[in-house]
Design a protein around this motif. Structure first.
Motif, PDB file in Angstrom:
ATOM      1  N   THR A  12      61.138  31.574  34.643  1.00 47.02           N
ATOM      2  CA  THR A  12      61.760  30.245  33.786  1.00 47.02           C
ATOM      3  C   THR A  12      61.180  29.664  36.374  1.00 47.02           C
ATOM      4  N   LEU A  13      60.333  28.027  36.117  1.00 45.40           N
ATOM      5  CA  LEU A  13      60.479  27.880  37.224  1.00 45.40           C
ATOM      6  C   LEU A  13      60.933  26.199  37.519  1.00 45.40           C
ATOM      7  N   HIS A  14      61.831  26.216  38.048  1.00 38.96           N
ATOM      8  CA  HIS A  14      62.853  24.848  38.861  1.00 38.96           C
ATOM      9  C   HIS A  14      62.500  24.089  39.678  1.00 38.96           C
ATOM     10  N   THR A  15      62.141  22.880  39.538  1.00 37.57           N
ATOM     11  CA  THR A  15      62.424  21.461  40.841  1.00 37.57           C
ATOM     12  C   THR A  15      63.627  21.290  40.492  1.00 37.57           C
ATOM     13  N   ARG A  16      63.632  20.016  41.769  1.00 36.33           N
ATOM     14  CA  ARG A  16      64.589  19.398  41.590  1.00 36.33           C
ATOM     15  C   ARG A  16      65.233  18.607  39.996  1.00 36.33           C
ATOM     16  N   SER A  17      64.050  18.415  39.733  1.00 35.97           N
ATOM     17  CA  SER A  17      64.485  18.017  38.324  1.00 35.97           C
ATOM     18  C   SER A  17      63.664  18.169  37.384  1.00 35.97           C
ATOM     19  N   SER A  18      62.665  19.539  37.047  1.00 34.57           N
ATOM     20  CA  SER A  18      61.696  19.917  36.069  1.00 34.57           C
ATOM     21  C   SER A  18      62.265  21.258  35.973  1.00 34.57           C
ATOM     22  N   SER A  19      61.377  21.738  34.933  1.00 34.84           N
ATOM     23  CA  SER A  19      61.913  22.612  34.349  1.00 34.84           C
ATOM     24  C   SER A  19      60.716  23.197  34.063  1.00 34.84           C
ATOM     25  N   TYR A  20      60.016  24.830  33.929  1.00 34.34           N
ATOM     26  CA  TYR A  20      58.600  25.233  33.622  1.00 34.34           C
ATOM     27  C   TYR A  20      58.348  26.705  33.469  1.00 34.34           C
ATOM     28  N   GLN A  21      58.213  26.724  31.394  1.00 37.38           N
ATOM     29  CA  GLN A  21      58.518  28.450  31.618  1.00 37.38           C
ATOM     30  C   GLN A  21      58.078  28.219  30.227  1.00 37.38           C
ATOM     31  N   PHE A  22      57.508  30.168  30.837  1.00 36.27           N
ATOM     32  CA  PHE A  22      56.772  30.570  29.958  1.00 36.27           C
ATOM     33  C   PHE A  22      57.020  31.881  29.702  1.00 36.27           C
ATOM     34  N   MET A  23      56.468  33.576  28.575  1.00 35.01           N
ATOM     35  CA  MET A  23      56.982  34.818  28.530  1.00 35.01           C
ATOM     36  C   MET A  23      55.771  35.233  27.893  1.00 35.01           C
ATOM     37  N   GLY A  40      69.752  24.521  32.746  1.00 29.90           N
ATOM     38  CA  GLY A  40      70.473  25.024  33.646  1.00 29.90           C
ATOM     39  C   GLY A  40      70.286  26.016  33.631  1.00 29.90           C
ATOM     40  N   GLY A  41      69.631  26.663  31.899  1.00 35.75           N
ATOM     41  CA  GLY A  41      69.807  27.965  31.364  1.00 35.75           C
ATOM     42  C   GLY A  41      69.304  28.650  30.097  1.00 35.75           C
TER      43      GLY A  41
END
Length: 729
Positions: A12-23, A40-41
């Motif tokens: 999970t990659l978090h910026t100030r106001s976005s999230s990017y996720q892969f597995m 948040g998680g």
């Protein structure tokens, strides 16, 4: 900013106001799960669904299970030939002639700071402000590896992508398609916005709904092109300037590119961005590597403006380098429309004297100062001063101009050569040409083979000698034709597919050497205007000439489209003479100045031809620009109207980050008899703060935003108004 959950192999990659996720799935494939507002998680892996889909084959690792197919799963870096029939990111030609690559997860590392790319431009950040994720994928049969780079610049809401392909096998492999970015979105009901046009009409936004199939913009011209920019946007169908979600993606590259999006059979969308595969074929011997350029993404749920503000900040602070990244740029006067090729030292000094009286700070000598260059048919490549025009070389002229209080700059076009030149006579095989075929010319010139190090180094040595001969503080680097007849005399037949990319690498190498040797020179990029306006060039040139079209009303359209990604501080924009050279239109000097102030600001005219009143007005405009410089160049930019939509005026706003001041600029269209009252509505003011408008009594910010600023009836066509809002107390 970058998290990894080992128990479920989740990134999970978090910026100030976005999230990017892969597995990583059990078979080693990277599956994309989410990109959107910051969370948040938790895992979005539940969104990955499987079903037995006809004509969607299954990997061998699944045995006889029919519910998992690469053809239906959202992936991070999909390749061709192994069951995914959507737009691929990687295509190869193996030594046995097969064209399959099956990349599986091997390892990863997370480290502080932002990765860099050898020989290529990339966004940067302080070590404490960014993180890097490197993931290694490998084909177990051929040994081909892909190292995926993810960079997170948290405060800019920016996620960056790049890839390095390594031939870890024992046989050569040819790369025929290497994209930098793949983004598999879980919905297909989206709008795509591209920025398209032509020479003198660049970067006009076009918005359309995704339809089944593939939509694509690209360049095969050897440069980004006037026709399509390598920045694109996706957004919700109801998204606008201040509402709805959108994301922008840009390629940090200045050559052939492809941006493609496919709305799939199951109503999802795949976007890919990278080097165009057209005439691309790059061979890797065992042990060799290929690095693809960087792509960057910013997500906003605050509409287009939220995305724009972050791109502008990132480009200003995390892409433009050197002392000119934030140093105040001089107000310049370019001699092209004042003299064209017909000038000598005395004429230039006459122009300089008049320019100095108006407050201009920099005189730029354009095309025609070198070799035997008296028209556009000869002289390119001969980078020595024409002493018939400039006796004694540059030094006496530059000294005289400096004595008038002006700095001095000049124009170059290093990548080109005229057949009527010493360089071509001595080295005809240094031009891109196909033996046995007649040459294709553009602007009566050929293209030098900058894929060869000895070629660009020879050209650079000449230019370096000129720049070292006098006090030069500015250089305009131009490129006035597209690439054709692309064949390098230095490469064998089987490697000619590398020339386009190697040409760009040669340009970057010379630009980097220029920056090292002349860090105090302000370098402006140009390609017949806006034909190479991209993040790649901005890594080397902190400003780019936006368009050869200087008509103020046309510039409203060009600068509007440009503003979605690129900040005012990088947009070369000048006041030119009227009737305008491109359109024949006549607009007032104040209107031309107001439009040019949405850029780096300068002049492209002969000040000797102006009346005393016009020169006085010119001085007032320059003084006003200096007064507003920080607000204009570094304020948050908002598009208040769409100039492509019907309406009585075009308006935009620059706002200080702390809300202490704002500048609202309005340019009217054609006058209408007995027209309705018009009002402009500012944005992003502090609601409870008091603002004075052009020195009048103070008004609350919320009143100005919701009640607007009434526009006076000024009469006449194409009139400009500027409203300076200053916070009181």
């Amino acid at each position: 900013m970058i998290g990894y959950q080992a128990e479920n192999h989740l990134f999970t990659l978090h910026t100030r106001s976005s999230s990017y996720q892969f597995m990583v799935d059990p078979s080693g494939y990277l599956l994309h799960t989410y990109y959107g507002p910051r969370v948040g998680g938790g895992s979005f892996a539940y969104r990955l669904r499987q079903a037995d889909r006809g004509f969607s084959p299954n990997p061998n690792s699944e045995g006889h299970t029919r519910t998992f197919s690469l053809d239906t799963q959202p992936q991070e870096y999909p390749s061709s030939g192994v069951g995914d029939f959507r737009i691929p990111v990687l295509e190869v030609e193996n030594a046995d002639g097969s064209r399959a690559a099956d990349l599986r997860y091997q390892s990863h590392v997370i480290r502080p700071g932002k990765y860099a790319l050898p020989g290529l431009p990339a966004f940067f950040a302080k070590e404490e402000d960014a993180q890097t994720l490197e993931i290694t994928l490998e084909d177990p049969v051929t040994g081909l590896r892909a190292v995926l780079y993810y960079g997170v610049i948290e405060s800019r809401d920016m996620i960056t992508r790049a890839v390095r392909i390594e031939n870890a096998g024992d046989k050569p492999v040819a790369l025929t398609r290497v994209m930098s970015l793949c983004l598999d979105l879980h919905q297909g009901d989206l709008d795509l916005i591209t920025f398209d046009g032509r020479h003198t009409g660049e970067r006009h936004p076009h918005r359309r709904r995704l339809a089944p199939g593939i939509q694509m913009v690209s360049s095969t011209r050897g440069a980004t092109s006037h026709q399509h920019n390598n920045f694109i946007m996706f957004c919700a169908p109801d998204a606008g300037e201040t509402h709805g979600w959108c994301l922008g993606a840009a390629l940090v590259y200045s050559g052939n590119f492809e941006a493609a999006v496919e709305r799939t059979q199951f109503d999802t969308a795949r976007m890919t961005l990278g080097i165009s595969p057209w005439q691309f074929r790059f061979t890797l011997a065992p042990g060799e590597t290929f690095t693809a350029p960087e792509a960057v993404m910013i997500f906003s749920r605050e509409g287009f403006s939220g995305m724009t503000h972050q791109f502008h900040r990132a480009i200003r602070d995390n892409l433009c380098r050197g002392e000119w990244a934030h140093r105040r740029r001089p107000v310049l006067l370019n001699t092209w429309e004042a003299a064209y090729f017909d000038f000598d030292s005395e004429k230039l000094l006459e122009i300089a004297r008049c320019a100095a009286e108006t407050g201009v700070e920099l005189l730029v000598m354009d095309d025609g100062w070198f070799g035997t260059r008296n028209d556009d048919r000869g002289g390119l490549g001969d980078w020595f001063v024409n002493e018939q025009k400039l006796p004694g070389g540059l030094a006496p002229l530059v000294h005289a101009v400096n004595e008038l209080g002006l700095d001095f700059g000049l124009w170059i076009e290093p990548e080109m050569v005229s057949e009527d030149s010493r360089l071509f006579a001595e080295h005809p095989n240094w031009a891109l040409r196909i033996p046995g075929r007649p040459a294709t010319r553009g602007r009566s010139q050929l293209v030098l083979d900058f894929s060869r190090t000895e070629v660009w180094q020879y050209v650079y040595a000449q230019i370096k000698k000129v720049l070292s001969s006098a006090n030069i503080t500015y250089v305009k680097w131009d490129m006035n034709r597209s690439l054709t007849d692309v064949l390098s005399a230095a490469l064998p037949a089987e490697r000619q597919g590398e020339v386009y990319h190697r040409f760009v690498l040669g340009v970057y190498a010379m630009l980097e050497q220029f920056r090292k040797d002349f860090p105090h020179i302000l370098l402006e990029g140009c390609c017949g205007g806006g034909g190479r306006f991209d993040c790649g060039m901005l890594y080397y040139t902190p400003q780019i000439w936006a368009s050869d079209n200087t008509d103020a009303m046309d510039r409203l359209l060009i600068q509007y489209g440009t503003s979605f990604c690129y900040p005012v501080s990088v947009v070369g924009s000048h006041v030119s003479a009227v009737p305008n050279e491109q359109t024949g239109r006549v607009t007032g000097l104040d209107t031309r100045a107001a439009v040019a102030m949405a850029g780096t600001f300068g002049y492209e005219l002969d000040p000797r031809s102006l009346s005393v009143a016009e020169r006085q007005q010119m001085r007032l405009e320059i003084d006003r620009f200096r007064h507003l410089y920080d607000l204009i160049q570094y304020g948050d930019y908002d598009r208040l109207t769409d100039p492509f939509a019907p309406g009585p005026f075009t308006a935009w706003q620059q706002t200080a980050p702390d809300g202490s001041a704002a500048l609202v600029t309005v340019v009217t269209g054609m006058a209408r008899s007995n027209d309705a009252f018009a009002t402009v509505y500012p944005r992003n003011l502090l609601p409870d703060a008091l603002y004075s408008v052009n020195g009048a009594d103070a008004v609350r910010g919320d009143v100005l935003m919701y009640g607007g600023i009434p526009l006076p009836h000024v009469g006449g066509d194409y009139r400009a108004m500027q409203f300076e809002l200053t916070r009181q107390g």
